[in-house]
Design an enzyme around this catalytic site. Structure first.
Site, PDB file in Angstrom:
ATOM      1  N   HIS A   1      17.866  50.929  -8.990  1.00 61.38           N
ATOM      2  CA  HIS A   1      18.222  52.144  -9.731  1.00 61.38           C
ATOM      3  C   HIS A   1      18.163  53.357  -8.805  1.00 61.38           C
ATOM      4  O   HIS A   1      18.991  54.278  -8.902  1.00 61.38           O
ATOM      5  CB  HIS A   1      17.274  52.309 -10.913  1.00 61.38           C
ATOM      6  CG  HIS A   1      17.779  53.196 -11.994  1.00 61.38           C
ATOM      7  ND1 HIS A   1      16.991  53.564 -13.074  1.00 61.38           N
ATOM      8  CD2 HIS A   1      18.959  53.823 -12.199  1.00 61.38           C
ATOM      9  CE1 HIS A   1      17.676  54.341 -13.877  1.00 61.38           C
ATOM     10  NE2 HIS A   1      18.881  54.529 -13.369  1.00 61.38           N
TER      11      HIS A   1
ATOM     12  N   HIS B   1      11.197  42.848 -11.513  1.00 60.44           N
ATOM     13  CA  HIS B   1      11.154  44.066 -12.330  1.00 60.44           C
ATOM     14  C   HIS B   1      11.165  45.308 -11.438  1.00 60.44           C
ATOM     15  O   HIS B   1      11.983  46.217 -11.624  1.00 60.44           O
ATOM     16  CB  HIS B   1       9.895  44.050 -13.207  1.00 60.44           C
ATOM     17  CG  HIS B   1       9.718  45.277 -14.042  1.00 60.44           C
ATOM     18  ND1 HIS B   1      10.037  45.330 -15.376  1.00 60.44           N
ATOM     19  CD2 HIS B   1       9.233  46.512 -13.732  1.00 60.44           C
ATOM     20  CE1 HIS B   1       9.773  46.540 -15.850  1.00 60.44           C
ATOM     21  NE2 HIS B   1       9.277  47.268 -14.865  1.00 60.44           N
ATOM     22  N   GLU B   2      10.245  45.356 -10.490  1.00 59.63           N
ATOM     23  CA  GLU B   2      10.154  46.540  -9.643  1.00 59.63           C
ATOM     24  C   GLU B   2      11.374  46.675  -8.746  1.00 59.63           C
ATOM     25  O   GLU B   2      11.796  47.799  -8.432  1.00 59.63           O
ATOM     26  CB  GLU B   2       8.866  46.508  -8.817  1.00 59.63           C
ATOM     27  CG  GLU B   2       7.597  46.548  -9.647  1.00 59.63           C
ATOM     28  CD  GLU B   2       7.520  47.726 -10.614  1.00 59.63           C
ATOM     29  OE1 GLU B   2       8.168  48.764 -10.341  1.00 59.63           O
ATOM     30  OE2 GLU B   2       6.835  47.616 -11.635  1.00 59.63           O
TER      31      GLU B   2
ATOM     32  N   HIS C   1      13.965  48.534 -10.579  1.00 58.84           N
ATOM     33  CA  HIS C   1      13.762  49.980 -10.424  1.00 58.84           C
ATOM     34  C   HIS C   1      14.276  50.448  -9.064  1.00 58.84           C
ATOM     35  O   HIS C   1      14.908  51.517  -8.948  1.00 58.84           O
ATOM     36  CB  HIS C   1      12.272  50.314 -10.526  1.00 58.84           C
ATOM     37  CG  HIS C   1      11.733  50.397 -11.912  1.00 58.84           C
ATOM     38  ND1 HIS C   1      12.304  51.148 -12.897  1.00 58.84           N
ATOM     39  CD2 HIS C   1      10.618  49.823 -12.463  1.00 58.84           C
ATOM     40  CE1 HIS C   1      11.581  51.050 -14.015  1.00 58.84           C
ATOM     41  NE2 HIS C   1      10.564  50.246 -13.773  1.00 58.84           N
TER      42      HIS C   1
END
Length: 734
Positions: free
Chosen positions: A494, A487-488, A491
């Site tokens: 991104h 998940h991180e 990010h």
């Protein structure tokens, strides 16, 4: 720096330029490999003079832009504002990253002094009438501005308007006062939660206290005891990667109750670290700010500039998920209570029992034991899995750098290269829990990508709180831990893959209910057999996870999803209900308000909200996720539908789909409205159905009204991003 702020600085600090010699922030660029901050040279006493100098420099830059006698243009106003504040960016990015990941009493004292000053500085910019007049006068058509320039101009106007630029003088003054006070309160809230987390330890004395704990958890508890000192052999702290497995495995119901009470009562223990009065004031001030800006509530203010568009749309999504989740949770509760009775007990299941008995039920239904899974999920293997997935999707390569500055010995650094060998940026991983780090997991940036001031490559960090294995032994993750890592890293991608010109639009600077799409979408690859077969390998033998175990693991993906959905959605509903209310105006009792809000939605007594209000850092350490915690679910509607694009292509690494994903989502920053961005990737807006299927809730939804696609419109670090936004306008989320 104002005289008031200087008087409130910690002892031994000097607001002038001469108080500290050889300040690393004096240099215009870091003389370090790849431009990393000079972490090992920076000391606490450097920050105050660095902030003072940077603020003065930025004030002068802004005054020059506002007072420019030339007719307002994009170049001399918007682009000039985007170029301004580089020195303030550098010090704020380092400082606020470290106050979350490696703080100290010295840094916390500086934070309390600096936070309100930065809020004043930000308000002075957004409420500057000359700047607002210049922004309002720019004629995009006459200047024939390109699409990106028009987007930046639109974002600046929106930010100024939402900050109060169009208000009368008296209202502007009050808006600025509110901003300063909220900065003070948010800082104190965060430090109070960290203090409660840091100060609690549950000693485990002897075999009786360790009953039920598997070897990996005993080792982690022993390592935590060494880090904390105090002479204990094993301790449980409030690090999630320690307390959650303790609640799963401990057969000592009395100790589970103690640990769970401490976990859920952070910020609510009386004394100096109690957050209840702070929350009441925050809610009141946010409501007042919203009214001054012409909105019915703070929730209406926050959602006016999001994909959802209104609190009604967000609450409708939550209701559509809440109803089937409640039914499924009731079924799960019956199964757990039956297990309690089967063991010969006559107590009613309570919240501190749920994880313990759900693990037993998972073993019974899926023949799956967490202790059997963890040896196949070593931290190193999961880091490689995340990197390999990015390589197969986007052509990235990762090279670990050994001799570079680090802010803590645990931090690791990788140079990220693109498929053509060019440098994409730097990725930092900070994986282990420690008392100087607040709980949770997040992504942040020491430097964001842009091209306005040169070819600026990002420096991105992921911060985790995994329980460290004993020295010399590999750290093993649970499947939830591995999902957090993916998940991180979503990010992080991104931020790393951002491909924009203007800093305002860079990376994760997107709508709050869109920002979780790249992170939650990336989790999907971890759950694919192709990825697990390649990377879930036994920590000792190197053998891949057996097919039978892999099948059982994936078959259990939707296990306990009633519980998981309820604990999340409850927090989101309380968040939205608080910020739709003006209850803070007259002595809000936040605990009573929370209890009443949960009673009205029939919250099961056996489940607690994932984040109780007194420690809900997402919404009270800053306003990043305030009236916005629903956004994880909103983005999950997007990510469930988005991954179907790869399924439909018949290849989870389908090159054309991956290229479109990079161009339209991961690399696009805030170049376009979130609805347009998603449609550019997927060709249409999504529906809620893939989400319900993903969570195993579709079967519980019969007879309920479906949420039409048109209604949908379809862990950044909230504290740090809010503080850096206060440091200067124009860098951060959109």
């Amino acid at each position: 720096m104002t005289a008031d702020t200087a008087r409130n600085l910690p002892e031994g600090t000097e607001p002038g330029r001469g108080g500290v010699q050889a300040n690393p922030f004096d240099a215009s660029d870091w003389a370090t490999p790849f431009g990393l901050p000079d972490f090992e040279a920076i000391r606490p006493e450097h920050y105050v003079p660095a902030f003072a100098h940077a603020l003065k420099a930025h004030e002068a830059e802004i005054a020059g832009i506002a007072g420019n006698e030339a007719a307002p243009s994009f170049a001399n106003t918007v682009a000039a504002m985007e170029r301004a504040g580089a020195a303030l960016d550098r010090v704020a990015n380092v400082f606020f990253n470290l106050t979350g990941s490696n703080t100290s009493p010295e840094l916390q004292a500086i934070e309390r002094a600096v936070a309100p000053q930065l809020a004043r500085h930000s308000s002075a910019i957004t409420l500057n009438p000359e700047l607002w007049a210049r922004l309002s006068a720019i004629d995009a058509e006459a200047e024939e501005l390109g699409a990106e320039e028009r987007r930046v101009l639109d974002r600046y106007r929106s930010r100024f308007r939402r900050a109060g630029a169009g208000l009368a003088a008296e209202a502007k003054t009050r808006i600025a006062e509110i901003a300063v006070r909220l900065a003070e309160l948010g800082t104190q809230f965060s430090q109070n939660v960290l203090a409660d987390e840091r100060d609690f330890v549950l000693p485990l004395n002897g075999e009786a206290d360790l009953a039920g704990l598997p070897p990996f958890l005993r080792d982690a508890a022993a390592e935590a005891a060494k880090e904390r000192g105090g002479g204990q052999s094993h301790v449980i702290t409030l690090s999630r990667s320690l307390i959650e497995p303790f609640l799963v495995f401990s057969t000592r119901r009395d100790l589970r109750a103690l640990a769970y009470a401490a976990w859920t009562r952070r910020g609510e223990n009386g004394g100096e670290t109690d957050n209840r009065a702070i929350i009441a004031e925050i809610v009141r001030l946010r409501a007042e700010r919203a009214r001054l800006l012409g909105f019915d509530s703070f929730a209406h203010l926050k959602l006016d500039d999001t994909m959802a568009g209104s609190p009604d749309a967000a609450m409708e999504l939550l209701r559509n998920v809440w109803k089937p989740a409640l039914q499924r949770a009731a079924t799960e509760r019956e199964g757990l209570q039956a297990l309690v009775r089967a063991e010969g007990h006559d107590f009613a299941l309570e919240a501190h029992d749920w994880r313990h008995y759900s693990e037993k039920l998972r073993r019974a239904e899926h023949d799956l034991d967490e202790s059997e899974i963890k040896p196949y999920l070593p931290l190193e293997g999961m880091i490689r899995a995340a990197f390999d997935t990015a390589s197969r999707l986007f052509g990235l390569a990762f090279e670990e750098l050994r001799n570079v500055p680090r802010y803590h010995q645990d931090v690791r650094t990788w140079l990220v290269r693109d498929a053509d060998g060019s440098e994409v940026g730097l990725f930092l991983g900070d994986y282990f829990a420690r008392p100087s780090k607040r709980s949770g997991a997040w992504m942040s940036a020491f430097r964001s990508q842009e091209r306005l001031n040169g070819d600026i490559r990002p420096i991105i960090v992921n911060v985790m709180n995994f329980a460290r294995a004993p020295r010399g032994e590999p750290t093993l993750l649970s499947f939830d831990d591995a999902r957090t890592l993916f998940h991180e890293f979503g990010h992080a991608l991104h931020g790393l893959l951002s491909d924009v010109t203007y800093p305002l639009l860079s990376g994760t600077a997107v709508s709050r209910d869109f920002v979780e799409l790249p992170s939650q979408l990336y989790e999907h690859w971890l759950q694919q057999p192709e990825v697990l077969r390649a990377h879930a390998r036994h920590v000792t033998t190197g053998e891949p996870m057996p097919d039978a175990l892999l099948e059982r693991l994936l078959a259990a993906a939707n296990f306990n999803q009633g519980f998981a959905t309820i604990e999340y959605a409850a927090s989101a509903i309380v968040d939205m209900t608080l910020h739709l209310s003006a209850a803070g105006e007259d002595g809000l009792d936040v605990v009573a308000f929370e209890a009443d809000a949960l009673r009205r939605i029939a919250m099961p007594a056996e489940i607690a909200a994932r984040h109780r209000a007194p420690h809900f850092a997402h919404i009270f350490s800053g306003d990043g996720y305030a009236a916005g915690y629903y956004s994880y679910l909103w983005s999950e509607v997007l990510d469930a539908d988005a991954f179907d694009a790869f399924r439909e292509a018949g290849d989870i690494f389908h090159p054309e789909t991956a290229q479109r994903l990079r161009r339209m989502i991961y690399g696009a920053g805030n170049l376009r409205d979130a609805r347009e961005a998603y449609t550019a990737f997927r060709g249409r807006l999504p529906s809620i159905e893939p989400l319900l299927k993903k969570r195993g809730l579709a079967a519980y939804r019969r007879g309920q009204r479906a949420l039409p696609p048109a209604d949908l419109g379809l862990a950044r670090d909230p504290q740090r991003s809010a503080q850096v936004r206060q440091a200067r306008l124009g860098k951060g989320e959109g």
